[in-house]
Design an enzyme around this catalytic site. Sequence first.
Site, PDB file in Angstrom:
ATOM      1  CE  LYS A  67      62.315  49.613 -23.063  1.00 58.23           C
ATOM      2  NZ  LYS A  67      62.084  50.618 -22.401  1.00 58.23           N
ATOM      3  CG  ASP A 103      57.784  52.841 -21.919  1.00 57.30           C
ATOM      4  OD1 ASP A 103      58.200  52.478 -20.806  1.00 57.30           O
ATOM      5  OD2 ASP A 103      58.820  52.459 -22.774  1.00 57.30           O
TER       6      ASP A 103
END
Length: 278
Positions: A67, A103
């Site tokens: 990520k 997220d």
Amino acid sequence: MSAAMLQVIGDPVLHSKSPLLHTAMLARLGLELPYTPRVVPKGGLPDYLAWAKAHGVMGFNATMPHKEDLVPLMDELGADAARVGAVNTVCVRGGKLIGHNTDGAGCLAALEAAGLWPRQRVVVLGAGGAAKAVALALAAGGARQVWVCNRTLSKADALAQADPSQVLTAADFSPDTLARLCARAELLVNCTNLGMAGCGQFDSLDFLDALPPEAGVFDLIYHPEETALLSRARQLGLAVHNGLTMLVYQAVLALEYFLDRPLDRRAMARAALEALEA
Ligand code: NAP
């Protein structure tokens, strides 16, 4: 060039629920677009990105360990990815890579679907990757006060300093601090690993007793379905919700990015949840 496809990359990745969720949503949309997992080890991103561009990958999701490493490799970053410093969704458009992070928005969408959002004063437990995305999204989404409580206080401090709106305040993880802040909170969001299968447990959950009766408790964890935190909060009569719908809404938001169009989010989330429950 091969036929168009979508992927999820990571290492490990074969346990990922993303193929199941996306395949269900694509089927509901009547689209025949394969979505497959692909193991990409740490350090393997340059090779994978070249392969993806050459083989018709329209977009991909990324999980650990990629990520943060994806950020400098993107041609463009969406606002969420730039804010968080991590990318979990990449669109490949005309040879260009555009990185997003779902997220925070996924958590807000799940909170909203659960009737737990909007709220003004929020306690966030944790200051890791998920907490950063969630706390910054809560602040950007209109919360007035977000207390970030973490075992390692320096990480909570760094997160609070990364918030341009100054809505985030760092705090420690002691029982006294947690109880004092809970007494003022309308929502508590657990972004630590505590309570997850195979991880540790909270030393004490007594801080939950301090939450006002109308407060909600959201746990990012969904394995087990009901953590000790959610169980105790439910016994106290508080509104509780686990992280499964956050996972689902993240997939919905990623699919909107991949297809470059808004979708009926509730209908897509229903299709994905049905696939998980089947
Ligand atoms: P991470 O970056 O490793 O952060 C872990 C956090 O947990 C840190 O704040 C850490 O505190 C805290 N922690 C770990 N052990 C602890 C202990 N014994 N006592 C107190 N605090 C402890 O992990 P992450 O990526 O943010 O993920 C956190 C959780 O969110 C995981 O359970 C993950 O599965 C879940 N998650 C769910 C979704 C979803 O869609 N539902 C999405 C993302 C993440 P220190 O800083 O002090 O180490």
